[in-house]
Write a protein that holds these residues in place. Sequence first.
Motif, short mmCIF file in Angstrom:
data_model
loop_
_atom_site.label_atom_id
_atom_site.label_comp_id
_atom_site.label_asym_id
_atom_site.label_seq_id
_atom_site.Cartn_x
_atom_site.Cartn_y
_atom_site.Cartn_z
N LEU A 118 0.82 -1.21 0.00
CA LEU A 118 0.00 0.00 0.00
C LEU A 118 0.86 1.27 0.00
CD1 LEU A 118 -2.82 -1.00 2.51
CD2 LEU A 118 -2.96 -0.89 0.02
N ALA A 119 2.08 1.16 0.55
CA ALA A 119 2.96 2.33 0.59
C ALA A 119 3.39 2.78 -0.79
CB ALA A 119 4.19 2.02 1.45
N HIS A 120 3.38 1.87 -1.78
CA HIS A 120 3.76 2.24 -3.15
C HIS A 120 2.77 3.23 -3.75
CE1 HIS A 120 7.13 -0.48 -3.55
NE2 HIS A 120 6.39 -1.48 -3.08
N PHE A 121 1.53 3.23 -3.26
CA PHE A 121 0.52 4.13 -3.81
C PHE A 121 0.69 5.56 -3.29
CE2 PHE A 121 -1.40 -0.06 -4.10
CZ PHE A 121 -1.93 -0.05 -5.37
N LEU A 161 -1.84 16.72 -3.30
CA LEU A 161 -1.55 15.82 -4.41
C LEU A 161 -1.89 14.36 -4.10
CD1 LEU A 161 1.92 17.18 -5.60
CD2 LEU A 161 -0.34 17.66 -6.58
N ILE A 162 -2.33 14.07 -2.88
CA ILE A 162 -2.58 12.68 -2.49
C ILE A 162 -3.63 12.01 -3.38
CG2 ILE A 162 -3.56 11.24 -0.67
CD1 ILE A 162 -2.03 12.89 1.35
N PRO A 163 -4.82 12.60 -3.60
CA PRO A 163 -5.82 11.88 -4.44
C PRO A 163 -5.31 11.63 -5.86
CG PRO A 163 -6.83 13.69 -3.23
CD PRO A 163 -5.36 13.85 -3.07
N MET A 164 -4.69 12.63 -6.48
CA MET A 164 -4.20 12.47 -7.85
C MET A 164 -3.09 11.42 -7.91
SD MET A 164 -2.59 15.35 -10.40
CE MET A 164 -4.10 16.33 -10.26
N LEU A 165 -2.19 11.44 -6.93
CA LEU A 165 -1.08 10.49 -6.95
C LEU A 165 -1.57 9.06 -6.76
CD1 LEU A 165 1.97 10.36 -7.20
CD2 LEU A 165 2.14 10.53 -4.72
N ILE A 166 -2.56 8.87 -5.91
CA ILE A 166 -3.11 7.53 -5.71
C ILE A 166 -3.73 7.01 -7.00
CG2 ILE A 166 -4.91 6.22 -4.52
CD1 ILE A 166 -4.37 7.87 -2.04
N ILE A 167 -4.45 7.89 -7.72
CA ILE A 167 -5.07 7.48 -8.99
C ILE A 167 -3.99 7.12 -10.01
CG2 ILE A 167 -6.46 8.28 -10.94
CD1 ILE A 167 -8.02 10.01 -8.97
N ILE A 168 -2.93 7.94 -10.09
CA ILE A 168 -1.86 7.68 -11.06
C ILE A 168 -1.15 6.38 -10.74
CG2 ILE A 168 0.38 8.51 -11.88
CD1 ILE A 168 -0.67 11.36 -11.54
N GLU A 169 -0.84 6.13 -9.47
CA GLU A 169 -0.14 4.91 -9.09
C GLU A 169 -1.02 3.68 -9.31
OE1 GLU A 169 2.94 4.42 -8.26
OE2 GLU A 169 3.45 6.55 -8.41
N THR A 170 -2.33 3.82 -9.11
CA THR A 170 -3.23 2.70 -9.36
C THR A 170 -3.29 2.37 -10.84
OG1 THR A 170 -4.59 3.36 -7.45
CG2 THR A 170 -5.58 1.86 -9.04
N ILE A 171 -3.37 3.42 -11.66
CA ILE A 171 -3.39 3.18 -13.12
C ILE A 171 -2.09 2.55 -13.58
CG2 ILE A 171 -3.46 4.32 -15.37
CD1 ILE A 171 -5.33 6.40 -14.15
N SER A 172 -0.95 3.04 -13.06
CA SER A 172 0.34 2.48 -13.45
C SER A 172 0.47 1.02 -13.03
CB SER A 172 1.48 3.31 -12.85
OG SER A 172 1.48 3.21 -11.44
N LEU A 173 -0.14 0.66 -11.91
CA LEU A 173 -0.10 -0.73 -11.45
C LEU A 173 -0.86 -1.64 -12.41
CD1 LEU A 173 0.62 -2.82 -9.24
CD2 LEU A 173 -1.55 -2.22 -8.14
N PHE A 174 -2.04 -1.19 -12.85
CA PHE A 174 -2.86 -2.03 -13.72
C PHE A 174 -2.37 -2.01 -15.17
CE2 PHE A 174 -5.80 -1.55 -10.18
CZ PHE A 174 -6.34 -2.83 -10.09
#
Length: 226
Positions: A125-128, A137-150
């Motif tokens: 979870l820390a990777h997100f 920037l937390i909401p945007m960064l979480i979305i970007i990291e989730t997209i990059s994961l998938f």
Amino acid sequence: MNENLFASFITPTMMGFPIVVAIIMFPSILFPSSKRLINNRLHSFQHWLVKLIIKQMMLIHTPKGRTWTLMIVSLIMFIGSTNLLGLLPHTFTPTTQLSMNLSMAIPLWAGAVITGFRHKLKSSLAHFLPQGTPISLIPMLIIIETISLFIQPMALAVRLTANITAGHLLMHLIGGATLVLMNISPRTATITFIILLLLTILEFAVALIQAYVFTLLVSLYLHDNT
């Protein structure tokens, strides 16, 4: 030159039945097991190659990650032998099909991610959300990291498909041009034939390199989650 440019990528059939399963299983015949006390040169080279792959791939892994050793070795040998098989005349390369590459990439990626969430939940979870991220920037960064994961399994499959397909298309085009130029300009045809030979040697290297890159990325995903 009336031949369809993409004819070599069409799934082959025999009497109306697809034979792609038999083609995919064929490379396993190239790696027979030996029951002899003293192996011949082929089996000795095979054992040396497997040990080299294990040393390169599993050196950075934890004991939990090393339980995937057999799968990693089987994967690189399967992809490498399948890519080389497709360089033979009148053959079919299964790794030019995005559906097949996705069927390899998605389960391996999903297995590594599920393993990480199961055994290293906090670290996964820390990777997100990297430490020190501004609150805005937390909401945007979480979305970007989730997209990059998938996107990771798609990147795995598309990279392998694009590299193998591009090489085969280029060989097909240069080979067709060489046949046409033989009756027009033999000297130019000789030059294009030499280029075709050099490209074929390059494709042998690309076939092995792409198998190594695909397996290495799977190994890195596994390392990040174990």
